[in-house]
Design an enzyme around this catalytic site. Sequence first.
Site, PDB file in Angstrom:
ATOM      1  N   CYS A 149       0.839  -1.205   0.000  1.00 11.33           N
ATOM      2  CA  CYS A 149       0.000   0.000   0.000  1.00 11.33           C
ATOM      3  C   CYS A 149       0.879   1.262   0.000  1.00 11.33           C
ATOM      4  O   CYS A 149       1.517   1.567  -0.989  1.00 11.33           O
ATOM      5  CB  CYS A 149      -0.976  -0.032   1.173  1.00 11.33           C
ATOM      6  N   HIS A 155      -3.727  -5.214   0.458  1.00 11.79           N
ATOM      7  CA  HIS A 155      -3.262  -5.689   1.773  1.00 11.79           C
ATOM      8  C   HIS A 155      -3.393  -7.202   1.887  1.00 11.79           C
ATOM      9  O   HIS A 155      -4.463  -7.703   2.232  1.00 11.79           O
ATOM     10  CB  HIS A 155      -4.092  -5.038   2.885  1.00 11.79           C
ATOM     11  N   GLU A 191      -2.377  -8.977   4.199  1.00 12.01           N
ATOM     12  CA  GLU A 191      -2.456  -9.389   5.606  1.00 12.01           C
ATOM     13  C   GLU A 191      -3.881  -9.448   6.140  1.00 12.01           C
ATOM     14  O   GLU A 191      -4.111 -10.021   7.190  1.00 12.01           O
ATOM     15  CB  GLU A 191      -1.615  -8.462   6.487  1.00 12.01           C
TER      16      GLU A 191
END
Length: 597
Positions: free
Chosen positions: A78, A165, A167
């Site tokens: 990001c 993202h 994660e």
Amino acid sequence: MNQIVVLNAGGQYCHLIARRIRELGVHAVVADVHRPATDFRGARGLIISGGPASVTEPTSPSVDRAIYELGVPILGICYGHQLLARDLAGRVEPGTTKEYGHSSLHAGEGRLFRGLPARQFTVWMSHGDTVVDVPPGFVITGETDDCKVAAMEHAGRRLFGLQFHPEVVHTEHGTEIYRTFVFDVCGCREDWDPRARVDQVVADIRRAAGDRKVFFLISGGVDSTVAFSLCARALGPERVLGLYVDTGFMREGDAEAMQYLTTALGARTVRRVDRSADFFGRLRGVIHPEDKRAIIGETFVAVQEDEFARLGLREEEWLLGQGTIYPDTIESGGARHAAKIKTHHNRVERIQALIDAGRVIEPLVDFYKDEVRVLGEELGLPHDVVWRHPFPGPGLAVRCLGAQARAPVESLEPTTIPLPAGAEGWIVPVRTVGVQGDERSYSRLLAVAGLGEAEAAGAFARRVTNEHRTINRVAAVIFQRADAAFGRLAVHPAALTPQRIAVLRAADDLVTRLVRARGLYDAIWQMPVAMLPLGSGPGRETIVLRPVNSRDGMTADFARLPAPLVAELAHALGGLERVDAVLYDVTNKPPATIELE
Ligand code: XMP
């Protein structure tokens, strides 16, 4: 060193990245983004996190550009992705619109996507700026409809950028992408296991304490219980002293942990003192959550100093122990660039001064909640203590909302926000804390009756909070009195009083018991119960259920409770004295927070 360093550019996601890497069995630490490249020579790989700033502004966080010459693999996520592009002579443009939420990624031949079962999959996006030109030597390896450079890499230099993202759980194959980076690209070994860390932590405590002793304020929650137990193991019961301060804002049943500790360590090591009058006194008339938190933090310190003096403990002989864990340090803005979401009580000014003076010991500061639980199990703590839902230090005080003036609920005009057929909505004149796009918000609550099943209610909440920035929370009305219809309720002036806290504590205990009885307690990550001074008259209340599921508290989904349980909770809570209505918060984090304060 077999370690990945996550450079913290200030996003709420940075610890989540480290958490994911650790789940893969590789130790990951978070470091300030500005640290000199020489600090990272020993790392196997670097990840630059997301963050709320824009790389197009000169003052935004940036890295020491020498990191690109270390020969260490780097993955930018990001904001980190945009930083790579900017620093290496690509081009980033400020976004005109913000892309937020699910997107579909078309993945190319990138190394990070090797071995994935699909070429197109869902990813989670949250950005305004976009990379428009990749730096020389880079190739585009993935795009979405709205973002042409969603993934890029320079295979030779092992530099990678991802706009999305990986994660967060909403990104499909996120774990595999990290696995590829960590093992294939960086060549890490799988050797991190918190279970095996007890001895190390114990050794660290011994080293940090020297010949000093440790004084702890224990709350009955898992963090302070585990931290205290570790200190007791490291130093022996005669060199630790745990004080349970009854603030007046504790849950029913926090005594379990105390009982365990008293039995294990002895009554001289674990003591209890009632200081609720101090806390209520200092909080008189205080309504804003940040003010409450600051006052509670200060009162904690004052009480602790007071007790310290009363116990006659000499300053040079004692350290202050705290159960602070990793995420506590970022959400307080402890990391330099994190937008301030809220002040954690372990990080108020005076505690910070003690930390700076080297007088604080925090054995869990490197661990995440689930790792703390693993440590607790390793130490042999009882199941109910280890698996107790997390509870904020400031306790029921933050969950008990107040108001300064009378204000009726406002009926929602269907033209403002269209409601599902048969539903009725009201803006509740109470503001609560939320987190929107890495920033803290303090916005209004929308209550809706007739929202239907949890799934539909959740979808409605997502849409409304996306489209209406002034609303950060949506709750379903699951109980209203026949003689006090929700639309006729009003917020009444109210503050924190022992009487109100008693109502909330009873409601919280009732919910815990019912959810335990239905065998769902362990299946729900946390279930705050909050209270609003909203009712048919002064002294009447509304209870709000806030069940959530989360991995580590950084993001969360509201928990879908089975309809019969919702009905049972509504009925039971509605039967409590003083309660006029019951709400069920169906908002995720973001845009709301887990706590309702
Ligand atoms: P929020 O409300 O920020 O909460 O989404 C995230 C997690 O942190 C817990 N929390 C705290 N824990 N002291 C704590 O020990 C605090 O001051 C505090 N504030 C929030 C919250 O319960 C949730 O699990």
